[in-house]
Write a protein that holds these residues in place. Structure first.
Motif, short mmCIF file in Angstrom:
data_model
loop_
_atom_site.label_atom_id
_atom_site.label_comp_id
_atom_site.label_asym_id
_atom_site.label_seq_id
_atom_site.Cartn_x
_atom_site.Cartn_y
_atom_site.Cartn_z
N GLU A 8 0.84 -1.21 0.00
CA GLU A 8 0.00 0.00 0.00
C GLU A 8 0.87 1.25 0.00
O GLU A 8 1.72 1.42 0.87
CB GLU A 8 -0.90 0.01 1.23
CG GLU A 8 -1.80 -1.21 1.34
CD GLU A 8 -2.27 -1.46 2.76
OE1 GLU A 8 -3.46 -1.74 2.95
OE2 GLU A 8 -1.41 -1.39 3.67
N ASP A 9 0.64 2.12 -0.99
CA ASP A 9 1.35 3.40 -1.00
C ASP A 9 0.87 4.30 0.13
O ASP A 9 1.65 5.08 0.68
CB ASP A 9 1.16 4.11 -2.34
CG ASP A 9 1.98 3.47 -3.44
OD1 ASP A 9 1.69 3.73 -4.62
OD2 ASP A 9 2.91 2.71 -3.13
N PHE A 34 12.39 -5.25 10.58
CA PHE A 34 12.43 -3.95 11.25
C PHE A 34 11.34 -3.04 10.70
O PHE A 34 10.95 -3.13 9.54
CB PHE A 34 13.78 -3.27 10.99
CG PHE A 34 14.98 -4.08 11.39
CD1 PHE A 34 15.46 -5.10 10.56
CD2 PHE A 34 15.65 -3.83 12.58
CE1 PHE A 34 16.56 -5.85 10.92
CE2 PHE A 34 16.76 -4.58 12.94
CZ PHE A 34 17.22 -5.60 12.11
N TYR A 36 10.53 1.24 10.62
CA TYR A 36 11.01 2.60 10.85
C TYR A 36 9.91 3.59 10.49
O TYR A 36 9.05 3.30 9.65
CB TYR A 36 12.22 2.91 9.97
CG TYR A 36 13.51 2.26 10.38
CD1 TYR A 36 13.79 0.94 10.03
CD2 TYR A 36 14.45 2.95 11.13
CE1 TYR A 36 14.98 0.34 10.41
CE2 TYR A 36 15.65 2.37 11.51
CZ TYR A 36 15.90 1.06 11.14
OH TYR A 36 17.09 0.48 11.53
N GLN A 38 9.34 7.82 9.40
CA GLN A 38 10.01 9.03 8.94
C GLN A 38 9.01 10.18 8.90
O GLN A 38 7.99 10.10 8.21
CB GLN A 38 10.62 8.83 7.56
CG GLN A 38 11.43 10.04 7.08
CD GLN A 38 11.97 9.86 5.68
OE1 GLN A 38 11.37 9.20 4.84
NE2 GLN A 38 13.14 10.45 5.41
N LEU A 44 15.16 8.55 9.41
CA LEU A 44 14.31 7.44 9.84
C LEU A 44 14.52 7.16 11.32
O LEU A 44 15.66 7.17 11.80
CB LEU A 44 14.63 6.18 9.04
CG LEU A 44 13.95 6.02 7.69
CD1 LEU A 44 14.42 7.07 6.70
CD2 LEU A 44 14.18 4.61 7.13
N LEU A 88 5.62 8.63 7.15
CA LEU A 88 6.00 7.60 6.18
C LEU A 88 6.63 6.44 6.94
O LEU A 88 7.53 6.66 7.78
CB LEU A 88 7.00 8.21 5.18
CG LEU A 88 7.41 7.39 3.96
CD1 LEU A 88 6.21 6.99 3.12
CD2 LEU A 88 8.39 8.21 3.11
N PHE A 90 8.49 2.60 6.96
CA PHE A 90 9.30 1.69 6.17
C PHE A 90 9.48 0.37 6.91
O PHE A 90 9.82 0.34 8.10
CB PHE A 90 10.69 2.27 5.90
CG PHE A 90 10.69 3.41 4.93
CD1 PHE A 90 10.68 4.72 5.38
CD2 PHE A 90 10.71 3.18 3.57
CE1 PHE A 90 10.69 5.78 4.50
CE2 PHE A 90 10.72 4.24 2.67
CZ PHE A 90 10.71 5.54 3.14
N PHE A 106 15.13 -2.24 2.31
CA PHE A 106 13.92 -1.51 2.68
C PHE A 106 12.80 -1.71 1.67
O PHE A 106 13.04 -1.84 0.46
CB PHE A 106 14.22 -0.01 2.79
CG PHE A 106 14.97 0.38 4.02
CD1 PHE A 106 16.34 0.36 4.05
CD2 PHE A 106 14.29 0.74 5.17
CE1 PHE A 106 17.05 0.70 5.19
CE2 PHE A 106 14.97 1.09 6.32
CZ PHE A 106 16.36 1.06 6.34
N GLY A 107 11.58 -1.69 2.18
CA GLY A 107 10.42 -1.60 1.32
C GLY A 107 10.27 -0.18 0.78
O GLY A 107 11.02 0.72 1.16
N GLY A 108 9.30 0.00 -0.08
CA GLY A 108 9.12 1.29 -0.73
C GLY A 108 8.45 2.36 0.11
O GLY A 108 8.38 3.52 -0.31
N GLY A 109 7.99 1.98 1.28
CA GLY A 109 7.37 2.95 2.17
C GLY A 109 5.86 3.02 2.01
O GLY A 109 5.31 2.84 0.91
N THR A 110 5.18 3.29 3.11
CA THR A 110 3.72 3.49 3.13
C THR A 110 3.43 4.77 3.88
O THR A 110 3.88 4.95 5.01
CB THR A 110 3.01 2.32 3.82
OG1 THR A 110 3.25 1.12 3.10
CG2 THR A 110 1.50 2.58 3.90
N ARG A 111 2.68 5.64 3.23
CA ARG A 111 2.32 6.89 3.89
C ARG A 111 1.05 6.67 4.69
O ARG A 111 0.02 6.25 4.14
CB ARG A 111 2.12 8.01 2.87
CG ARG A 111 1.96 9.38 3.51
CD ARG A 111 2.13 10.49 2.48
NE ARG A 111 3.39 10.46 1.77
CZ ARG A 111 4.56 10.87 2.28
NH1 ARG A 111 4.61 11.37 3.50
NH2 ARG A 111 5.66 10.80 1.56
#
Lengths: 116, 114
Positions: A8-9, A34, A36, A38, A44, A88, A90, A106-111
């Motif tokens: 999910e973005d 893990f 994190y 941000q 992070l 955000l 991660f 790392f994954g692409g991040g989810t906002r």
């Protein structure tokens, strides 16, 4: 090769409701996982990690994550979201054996957006 | 306790100018050190890592280089910046040979190449 995916973005949740941020991984053997967070224009911050043992890991700011080996997932959860949790997030994975550099993937991040 | 310092916080540089970003770690010895770039506020790209003084590994070919002249100092450089070098640069460290250890990040440098 090891990889981690955050499908999910963006996740939207109302303040006071429970939140889940999803993470799935692919790694040979047992992973170290893990989470994190941000905040805008900041570095992070470490929230929690899974090494071994209890599948439910508790971390900072009331967050927890559940390791599920059969589903290769490590979802981040919080029982009651706060507006200040908006940030955000991660997910990251590392092999359980030492490799030169000991890097995290790392994954692409989810906002996460928490609305009042 | 350990701390990581990264500076400057923001930087605006013209195309073709040199770059030097510095990162230092306090309160630990022999750390692994990392430089990441984050574009458009999303995913992290590992640029360089170092397991010791003058031991630098590059993860992606690019216009940048890294150096580690001292155990707890990590420098990211470029001789001539490109517009595509714009982004948010993050330095991080972790305990060497500790596979379960988390990485700790600096506060980042916002680089805008104009």
């Amino acid at each position: 090769a090891q990889s981690v995916a955050q499908p999910e973005d963006q996740v939207n949740v109302a303040e006071g409701n429970p939140l889940t941020v999803k993470c799935t991984y692919s790694v040979s053997g047992n992973p170290y996982l893990f989470w994190y967070v941000q905040y805008p224009n900041r570095g992070l911050q470490f929230l929690l990690k899974y090494i071994t043992g209890d599948n439910l890991v508790k971390g900072s700011y009331g967050f927890e994550a559940e390791f599920n080996k059969s589903q290769t997932s490590f979802h981040l959860k919080k029982p009651s979201a706060l507006v200040s949790d908006s940030a955000l997030y991660f997910c990251a994975v590392r092999f359980t054996y030492y490799n030169a550099g000991n890097m995290l993937t790392f994954g692409g991040g989810t906002r996460l957006m928490v609305k009042p | 306790s350990q701390t990581i310092h990264q500076w400057p916080a923001t930087l605006v540089q013209p195309v073709g100018s040199p770059l030097s970003l510095e990162c230092t770690v306090e309160g630990t010895s022999n750390p692994n050190l990392y430089w990441y770039r984050q574009a458009a506020g999303r995913g992290l790209q590992l640029l360089f890592y170092s397991i010791g003084i003058d031991q630098i590994s590059s993860e992606v070919p690019q216009n940048l280089s890294a150096s580690r002249p001292q155990d707890r100092q990590f420098i990211l450089s470029s001789k001539k910046l490109l517009l595509s070098d714009s982004g948010f640069y993050l330095c991080a460290w972790s305990v060497r040979q500790a596979v379960s250890a988390e990485a700790f990040f600096g506060q980042g440098t916002r680089l805008t190449v104009v």
